[in-house]
Design an enzyme around this catalytic site. Structure first.
Site, PDB file in Angstrom:
ATOM      1  N   ASP A   9       0.803  -1.223   0.000  1.00  0.00           N
ATOM      2  CA  ASP A   9       0.000   0.000   0.000  1.00  0.00           C
ATOM      3  C   ASP A   9       0.839   1.278   0.000  1.00  0.00           C
ATOM      4  O   ASP A   9       0.439   2.302   0.556  1.00  0.00           O
ATOM      5  CB  ASP A   9      -0.979   0.020   1.198  1.00  0.00           C
ATOM      6  CG  ASP A   9      -1.862  -1.213   1.219  1.00  0.00           C
ATOM      7  OD1 ASP A   9      -2.250  -1.658   0.126  1.00  0.00           O
ATOM      8  OD2 ASP A   9      -2.155  -1.725   2.318  1.00  0.00           O
ATOM      9  N   LYS A  12       1.869   1.887  -5.165  1.00  0.00           N
ATOM     10  CA  LYS A  12       2.416   1.260  -6.383  1.00  0.00           C
ATOM     11  C   LYS A  12       1.491   1.480  -7.580  1.00  0.00           C
ATOM     12  O   LYS A  12       1.951   1.695  -8.690  1.00  0.00           O
ATOM     13  CB  LYS A  12       2.588  -0.257  -6.164  1.00  0.00           C
ATOM     14  CG  LYS A  12       3.565  -0.578  -5.039  1.00  0.00           C
ATOM     15  CD  LYS A  12       3.639  -2.074  -4.798  1.00  0.00           C
ATOM     16  CE  LYS A  12       2.370  -2.670  -4.217  1.00  0.00           C
ATOM     17  NZ  LYS A  12       2.060  -2.234  -2.842  1.00  0.00           N
ATOM     18  N   GLY A  36      -4.496  -4.455  -3.629  1.00  0.00           N
ATOM     19  CA  GLY A  36      -5.506  -3.420  -3.846  1.00  0.00           C
ATOM     20  C   GLY A  36      -4.761  -2.175  -4.268  1.00  0.00           C
ATOM     21  O   GLY A  36      -4.074  -1.564  -3.467  1.00  0.00           O
ATOM     22  N   HIS A  37      -4.834  -1.854  -5.556  1.00  0.00           N
ATOM     23  CA  HIS A  37      -4.086  -0.716  -6.080  1.00  0.00           C
ATOM     24  C   HIS A  37      -5.063   0.364  -6.527  1.00  0.00           C
ATOM     25  O   HIS A  37      -5.898   0.126  -7.391  1.00  0.00           O
ATOM     26  CB  HIS A  37      -3.210  -1.151  -7.259  1.00  0.00           C
ATOM     27  CG  HIS A  37      -2.184  -2.190  -6.884  1.00  0.00           C
ATOM     28  ND1 HIS A  37      -1.410  -2.840  -7.800  1.00  0.00           N
ATOM     29  CD2 HIS A  37      -1.804  -2.665  -5.675  1.00  0.00           C
ATOM     30  CE1 HIS A  37      -0.601  -3.680  -7.183  1.00  0.00           C
ATOM     31  NE2 HIS A  37      -0.824  -3.608  -5.895  1.00  0.00           N
ATOM     32  N   GLN A 219       1.860  -6.278  -3.076  1.00  0.00           N
ATOM     33  CA  GLN A 219       2.347  -6.345  -1.687  1.00  0.00           C
ATOM     34  C   GLN A 219       3.648  -5.545  -1.511  1.00  0.00           C
ATOM     35  O   GLN A 219       3.788  -4.528  -2.151  1.00  0.00           O
ATOM     36  CB  GLN A 219       2.529  -7.807  -1.245  1.00  0.00           C
ATOM     37  CG  GLN A 219       1.231  -8.599  -1.133  1.00  0.00           C
ATOM     38  CD  GLN A 219       0.658  -9.020  -2.471  1.00  0.00           C
ATOM     39  OE1 GLN A 219       1.338  -9.637  -3.276  1.00  0.00           O
ATOM     40  NE2 GLN A 219      -0.591  -8.699  -2.711  1.00  0.00           N
TER      41      GLN A 219
END
Ligand code: GDP
Ligand code: IMO
Ligand code: MG
Length: 423
Positions: A9, A12, A36-37, A219
């Site tokens: 988080d 990225k 989760g991007h 990650q």
């Protein structure tokens, strides 16, 4: 290559999207829809889990490499969601060697966590660990297996043989029927077919033809199965080496490794976190930084910047440079503590201890850096930043062991300060 330098988080998605306009391919090489991007383009906000963030750049071919684990139901709901918003996803390529997250892998992830109770990892519950476990145990299902019903059936049988014993006898759950799983997986075969490709060949040929390939890590370094805070990690290698195995590209082909580094630290799930804050500063970082998980909606644990971790990330990834994100979130603090070393059992330690017990005892040694109160979200160049913000960035760069080539001052594409020609 671009990867997370902390516990995920770091931003990225934004960084990938920013570079997406100038590259030919964006490749996910590990992980799955545990990621989760968030990408903000103008007034549009996208949350991507499995798809490479490059999918939002029209000129770019998004690739899901062999090292990724794919949940077909998530894949199609994400593709549909983007198509409904007018994003063209037809160029997507998926490796035939990528492993499939089956419904029983998701079940096993959830029951294992429940069984662990207090000792749980705090996984995203998406079946990631059990799918990688099947891969290593050589009972995994790969994308290419969907195109041979007999092989698929045999493989599902082999996988469920032991799992059903565990589910029924240990966890007191109902057994999962082989036929039902096979039927569910086969239903995806035709829909998946147009995307399936020999991605190793495609990427290596692209590199031979001087195309630019960007590898996007999911990650982060400290969640790496080998180099992270094991066992409180994910089940893949987000670190730089993971891109070689997870995409089938040799290390000699990788020219740049960018570490995405948040100006403070966050973590989701269980595990040690030396600079974690339990006071109003932690609450303020969470509130101002919007630190809530994109995948599970859990509040992120928040703490000050940890230079020991940043140095470690530089080392294990061979980072060439950093993208420092969310500097704007630190606006308003009179003084900003930065962890420069740890104290472990009364001794000062400069580098990340390899012993898990030592790391669990590590107390941060803080240096106080002067803060700033001016709004920096409109800053376009380094010199636009107030002196104390400039000094904060320089201090972090000095401590972290690699140059900072870009700074994020907001979630939008253009809320970025480029130094050292980042793009
Ligand atoms: P990822 O998993 O590394 O892609 O990061 P996430 O998307 O989970 O979390 C990063 C969050 O910070 C997202 O909501 C981004 O929109 C946001 N973000 C990224 N860079 C910046 C920045 O420089 N400043 C601010 N305020 N927000 C940012
Ligand atoms: P992005 O790509 C933050 C964490 C989970 C849990 C551990 C293992 O958005 O940075 P898993 O489901 O992978 O077996 O969970 O890893 N985790 C993440 N934390 N960002 C992520 O992805 C994460 N993906 C997994 O919270 O602690
Ligand atoms: Mg995320």
């Amino acid at each position: 290559m671009l990867l997370g330098a902390q516990w995920g988080d770091e931003g990225k998605g934004k960084a990938t999207d920013l570079l997406g306009g100038s590259v030919d391919y964006v490749v996910r090489y590990q992980g799955g829809n545990n990621a989760g991007h968030t990408v903000v383009v103008g007034d549009q906000k996208y949350a991507l889990h499995l798809l490479p963030s490059g999918i939002l750049s029209p000129g770019c071919t998004p690739v899901i490499g062999n090292g990724v684990v794919v949940d077909p139901s998530v894949l199609f709901s994400e593709l549909n969601g983007l198509n409904e918003r007018g994003v063209d996803t037809s160029k997507l390529l998926i490796s035939g060697n990528a492993h499939i997250i089956t419904p029983y892998n998701v079940t096993v992830d959830k029951v294992t966590e429940r069984f662990l109770g207090k000792r749980k990892i705090g996984t995203t519950g998406r079946g990631i660990g059990p799918t990688y476990a099947d891969k290593i145990n050589r009972v995994g299902i790969r994308v290419q297996d969907l195109y041979d019903e007999s092989i698929l059936t045999q493989k599902v049988e082999a996988a469920l043989d032991v799992k059903n014993q565990i589910l029924t006898k240990l966890y007191n759950r109902r057994a999962i029927a082989v036929d039902q799983v096979v039927e569910e997986l086969l239903a995806y075969a035709d829909k998946l077919a147009p995307y399936v490709a020999d991605t190793v060949l495609v990427l290596n040929q692209a590199l031979e033809n001087d195309k630019v390939v960007l590898f996007e890590g999911g990650q982060g370094t400290l969640l790496d199965i080998d180099h992270g805070t094991y066992p409180f990690v994910t089940s893949s290698n987000p670190t730089a080496g993971g891109a070689c195995t997870g995409a089938g590209v040799g290390p000699t082909k990788i020219s740049r490794v960018i570490g995405i580094l948040k100006a403070y630290t966050t973590r989701v799930g269980s595990g040690p976190f030396p600079t974690e804050l339990f006071d109003e500063d932690g609450e303020a970082l969470r509130r101002i930084g919007g630190e809530r998980g994109v995948t599970t909606g859990r509040d992120r644990r928040c703490g000050w910047f940890d230079a020991v971790i940043a140095r470690y990330a530089t080392r294990v990834n061979g980072l060439t440079d950093f993208f420092l994100t969310k500097l704007d979130v630190l606006t308003g603090w009179e003084q900003i503590p930065v962890c420069v070393a740890y104290e472990i059992d009364g001794k000062r330690v400069e580098e990340l201890p390899y012993s898990q017990s030592d790391f669990h005892h590590a107390k941060p040694v803080y240096e106080m850096l002067p803060g700033w109160s001016e709004d920096i979200s409109k800053a376009k160049s380094f010199s636009d930043l107030p002196k104390n913000a400039q000094d904060y960035v320089k201090a972090l760069e000095e401590m972290s062991g690699a140059p900072i080539s870009a700074i994020g001052v907001g979630p939008g594409r253009d809320e970025t300060i480029e130094i050292n020609s980042f793009l």
